[in-house]
Write an enzyme that holds these catalytic residues in place. Sequence first.
Site, PDB file in Angstrom:
ATOM      1  N   GLU A 178     -10.408  -1.468   4.840  1.00 60.31           N
ATOM      2  CA  GLU A 178      -9.306  -1.509   5.799  1.00 60.31           C
ATOM      3  C   GLU A 178      -9.818  -1.324   7.217  1.00 60.31           C
ATOM      4  OE1 GLU A 178      -4.823   0.310   6.079  1.00 60.31           O
ATOM      5  OE2 GLU A 178      -6.407   1.663   5.454  1.00 60.31           O
ATOM      6  N   GLN A 206       0.832  -1.197   0.000  1.00 58.12           N
ATOM      7  CA  GLN A 206       0.000   0.000   0.000  1.00 58.12           C
ATOM      8  C   GLN A 206       0.870   1.252   0.000  1.00 58.12           C
ATOM      9  OE1 GLN A 206      -2.336   1.581   3.517  1.00 58.12           O
ATOM     10  NE2 GLN A 206      -4.029   0.782   2.295  1.00 58.12           N
ATOM     11  N   GLY A 207       0.764   2.058  -1.055  1.00 64.79           N
ATOM     12  CA  GLY A 207       1.516   3.302  -1.169  1.00 64.79           C
ATOM     13  C   GLY A 207       0.622   4.513  -0.989  1.00 64.79           C
ATOM     14  N   SER A 220       0.661   6.651   2.465  1.00 64.66           N
ATOM     15  CA  SER A 220       1.270   7.658   3.345  1.00 64.66           C
ATOM     16  C   SER A 220       2.515   8.273   2.717  1.00 64.66           C
ATOM     17  CB  SER A 220       1.645   7.022   4.682  1.00 64.66           C
ATOM     18  OG  SER A 220       0.513   6.508   5.336  1.00 64.66           O
ATOM     19  N   SER A 259       3.389  -0.890   3.528  1.00 61.65           N
ATOM     20  CA  SER A 259       3.286  -2.235   4.089  1.00 61.65           C
ATOM     21  C   SER A 259       3.755  -3.300   3.102  1.00 61.65           C
ATOM     22  CB  SER A 259       1.832  -2.525   4.491  1.00 61.65           C
ATOM     23  OG  SER A 259       1.331  -1.524   5.343  1.00 61.65           O
TER      24      SER A 259
END
Length: 377
Positions: A239, A121-122, A124, A156
Amino acid sequence: MNLTYTPEEEDFRARLREWLGKVLPTLPAKPSPDDWPGRRAYDLGWQRTLYDAGYADVHWDASPTVRLIFLEETEKAGAPYVGANFVGLLHAGPTIAAEGTPAQRERWLPPILRGEEAWCQGFSEPDAGSDLASLRTRARRDGDHYLVSGSKIWTSHAEAADWCELLVRTDPQAPRHGGITWLAMPMDAPGVTVRPLRTLAGSAEFAEVFLDHVPVPVANRVGEENDGWRVTMVTLSFERGTAFVGEVVACRRVLGELAREARSNGRWDDPALRRRLGRLNADFLALWRLTQWNVSEAQATGGVPGVGGSVFKLRYSHARQELYDAAADVLGPDALDLGRPWTLDRLSSLSYTIAAGTSQIQRNIVAERILGLPKGR
């Protein structure tokens, strides 16, 4: 709202329990936490086992209630955690299933279900903090590709991922929420650099990702250009809505283990500790009922969790921290021993009020979208 299960759902539970009882004793030993190639192979291998047994599609093609039963039973049985499959199975996959084109669903969903590809997951960024909409990673359209430049942090499982669900800014002149686009970026594309980040617990679950004119096909865009914020809300609803189901079950199990440990080491004689554990038991039972409510709502509204997931995420994050603080009280001086059960869990629990949206952000969502309060200035 219906919190009961149908005969068909209970039959699914019984068949799943029987299968888990047979297959779990045959699994190989888990690899070291620092062995990312080994962890990836182990996690994707477990996913392939689920696929071959006909259980892999519960995350998307089954009803939310069946999904809840699956997550509950696998956690109770001690089945492997999704691990490197976390983002693909619980975030990116459901988002593509809900928002992707038929071609995108055909390309990305089967490899996730078969345990062939992992996602990270990109979202932040170093300068955005909890204000996700202020992201600055830029994607410039160049023919049939976007050229992406910028950086992400707390990505992550980036070390083990084949794909990244990536948020980029495609229109810097648009209002903050209006110029964002959701892309699927191949992690082996030229210009991608991954640097692992070591946590307080000593593991490397996250990474920094640097992007230098990375080419991403326009065909990899999920949703319309500049409509990525709406697509992101779908991702975050998964999520915050169903991704923590197994962890609630795990926390309830840990609570029982703490009570047994307190009885064996004499800490149970402390009435304050008994009250604390009793209140936590009530908290996690209430969270489980809230989970059932959220799943019931999702089933009635097409399968996508609603904003009630933020209520769950807010309370669960703090309850988990309180659980492992109680574990420290039960262990006493042994709570400083990293080799004892629950010590590393206590360290990792500190991140839960930040991960998947900080508690401050969740309070804003609850205030504005559920209670109808005016936005702060």
